[in-house]
Structure formats: C-alpha cells, structure tokens
Design an enzyme around this catalytic site. Structure first.
Site, PDB file in Angstrom:
ATOM      1  N   ASP A  22      -1.839  20.637  -0.170  1.00 40.65           N
ATOM      2  CA  ASP A  22      -2.008  21.520   0.725  1.00 40.65           C
ATOM      3  C   ASP A  22      -0.406  21.881   1.235  1.00 40.65           C
ATOM      4  OD1 ASP A  22      -4.025  22.085   3.655  1.00 40.65           O
ATOM      5  OD2 ASP A  22      -1.900  22.444   3.850  1.00 40.65           O
ATOM      6  N   ASN A  30     -13.801  21.678   7.188  1.00 36.43           N
ATOM      7  CA  ASN A  30     -14.017  22.448   8.478  1.00 36.43           C
ATOM      8  C   ASN A  30     -14.757  23.628   8.326  1.00 36.43           C
ATOM      9  OD1 ASN A  30     -11.896  20.412   9.401  1.00 36.43           O
ATOM     10  ND2 ASN A  30     -10.034  21.535   8.840  1.00 36.43           N
ATOM     11  N   VAL A  82      -9.176  29.285   6.425  1.00 33.57           N
ATOM     12  CA  VAL A  82      -9.429  29.837   5.096  1.00 33.57           C
ATOM     13  C   VAL A  82     -10.893  30.010   4.961  1.00 33.57           C
ATOM     14  CG1 VAL A  82      -8.785  30.083   2.708  1.00 33.57           C
ATOM     15  CG2 VAL A  82      -6.940  29.280   4.136  1.00 33.57           C
ATOM     16  N   HIS A 127     -13.571  24.524   1.227  1.00 32.75           N
ATOM     17  CA  HIS A 127     -12.602  23.370   0.568  1.00 32.75           C
ATOM     18  C   HIS A 127     -12.819  22.164   1.128  1.00 32.75           C
ATOM     19  CE1 HIS A 127     -10.523  25.801   3.749  1.00 32.75           C
ATOM     20  NE2 HIS A 127      -9.975  24.571   3.921  1.00 32.75           N
ATOM     21  N   HIS A 168     -10.872  18.894   2.276  1.00 33.22           N
ATOM     22  CA  HIS A 168      -9.766  18.164   2.373  1.00 33.22           C
ATOM     23  C   HIS A 168      -9.640  16.787   1.930  1.00 33.22           C
ATOM     24  CE1 HIS A 168      -7.591  21.221   5.146  1.00 33.22           C
ATOM     25  NE2 HIS A 168      -8.981  21.563   5.533  1.00 33.22           N
TER      26      HIS A 168
HETATM   27  P1  AMP Z   1      -8.527  24.966   7.081  1.00 34.30           P
HETATM   28  O1  AMP Z   1      -7.910  25.047   8.327  1.00 34.30           O
HETATM   29  O2  AMP Z   1      -9.872  23.894   6.978  1.00 34.30           O
HETATM   30  O3  AMP Z   1      -9.437  26.434   6.548  1.00 34.30           O
HETATM   31  O4  AMP Z   1      -7.737  24.484   5.942  1.00 34.30           O
HETATM   32  C1  AMP Z   1      -7.047  25.516   5.206  1.00 34.30           C
HETATM   33  C2  AMP Z   1      -5.644  24.884   4.597  1.00 34.30           C
HETATM   34  O5  AMP Z   1      -5.182  25.610   3.573  1.00 34.30           O
HETATM   35  C3  AMP Z   1      -4.688  24.708   5.556  1.00 34.30           C
HETATM   36  O6  AMP Z   1      -4.688  23.123   5.559  1.00 34.30           O
HETATM   37  C4  AMP Z   1      -3.421  25.189   5.169  1.00 34.30           C
HETATM   38  O7  AMP Z   1      -2.361  24.484   5.435  1.00 34.30           O
HETATM   39  C5  AMP Z   1      -3.817  25.304   3.620  1.00 34.30           C
HETATM   40  N1  AMP Z   1      -3.114  26.572   3.022  1.00 34.30           N
HETATM   41  C6  AMP Z   1      -2.820  27.832   3.333  1.00 34.30           C
HETATM   42  N2  AMP Z   1      -2.130  28.442   2.604  1.00 34.30           N
HETATM   43  C7  AMP Z   1      -2.034  27.673   1.426  1.00 34.30           C
HETATM   44  C8  AMP Z   1      -1.211  27.601   0.230  1.00 34.30           C
HETATM   45  N3  AMP Z   1      -0.821  29.059   0.035  1.00 34.30           N
HETATM   46  N4  AMP Z   1      -1.149  26.694  -0.686  1.00 34.30           N
HETATM   47  C9  AMP Z   1      -1.784  25.592  -0.326  1.00 34.30           C
HETATM   48  N5  AMP Z   1      -2.528  25.250   0.916  1.00 34.30           N
HETATM   49  C10 AMP Z   1      -2.527  26.443   1.845  1.00 34.30           C
END
Ligand code: AMP
Length: 112
Positions: free
Chosen positions: A28, A85, A94, A98, A100
């Site tokens: 992340d 989430n 996003v 995914h 975590h």
């Molecule tokens: P969520 O909030 O569950 O949708 O998780 C999305 C995650 O993607 C967050 O923890 C962000 O920090 C992570 N994230 C966003 N952009 C990137 C990126 N370019 N590379 C790696 N992680 C990312």
C-alpha cells in the site's frame, strides 16, 4: 481502467510482492501498519457485494493468497488483520476489490 488495473498493466509503478494468473499483491502506498499489502484480483469486481455466484474460487484464492503473503512477510506467528472495505461507510476509496493485509503491530478492536 481502475487504478489497480493500471498497476496490473504496469502503467503505474507499484511495489509488487506477489503475482499469479488471478491476482497481484502490492504494498500500500499509504501504509497503516509496518506491513500493509493489498491483494487484488485481475478480474475487476468493484466491491465484495458485487461478486457473483461463480466467483467463489477467485474469492477463496484472494484469501489464501492474503494468508500466504502474511506468512511470507513474517506475520505467521505474530498475527495479522485482513480487511475488505465496501462502500462509503466501509471506507472504500478504490472501486476495484482488494484485500488489505495488515500486520507488524497489534491491531485495535473495534476498528475505527
Ligand atoms: P480502500 O480505501 O479500501 O479502497 O483501499 C484503497 C487503498 O489503496 C488505500 O489503502 C490506498 O492507500 C491504496 N492506494 C491508493 N493508490 C495506491 C497506489 N498507487 N499504490 C498502492 N496503493 C495505493
């Protein structure tokens, strides 16, 4: 394309810790724990609640991969947290499913 599709396509760089034919695992960019890895299916499912019947095998693969990544990151004995989430209140940012994997510190409960 989603952000994670662009990472899978190597259009955006990422620290990739695992890849196979069905998923990719990346660190992340904004880690919430000493170990914070995202396990992402290559098939886009926007969020868990939109996974379809027939995707059980893929969902199971994501969880098994998350556990394998946690073990490889040295969290097998100390423990780890798995989080998915879904939607606004779930903290989703996003819209590409995914998992975590968080570890390297003691997690609190209930989560914030
Ligand atoms: P969520 O909030 O569950 O949708 O998780 C999305 C995650 O993607 C967050 O923890 C962000 O920090 C992570 N994230 C966003 N952009 C990137 C990126 N370019 N590379 C790696 N992680 C990312």
């Amino acid at each position: 394309m989603t952000l994670f599709e662009r990472i899978i396509a190597r259009e955006i760089p990422a620290d990739i810790v695992h890849e196979d034919e069905r998923c990719i695992a990346i660190r992340d960019i904004n880690p919430q724990a000493p170990v914070h890895v995202l396990v992402i299916p290559k098939t886009v499912i926007p969020r868990l609640g939109e996974a379809a019947a027939g995707q059980e095998e893929l969902l199971g693969h994501l969880l098994l991969t998350a556990a394998a990544v946690a073990k490889r990151e040295g969290l097998g004995d100390s423990g780890f947290r798995i989080a998915i989430n879904h939607g606004h209140d779930g903290g989703e940012t996003v819209p590409h499913l995914h998992v975590h994997v968080l570890g390297g510190r003691a997690m609190t409960w209930p989560p914030g």
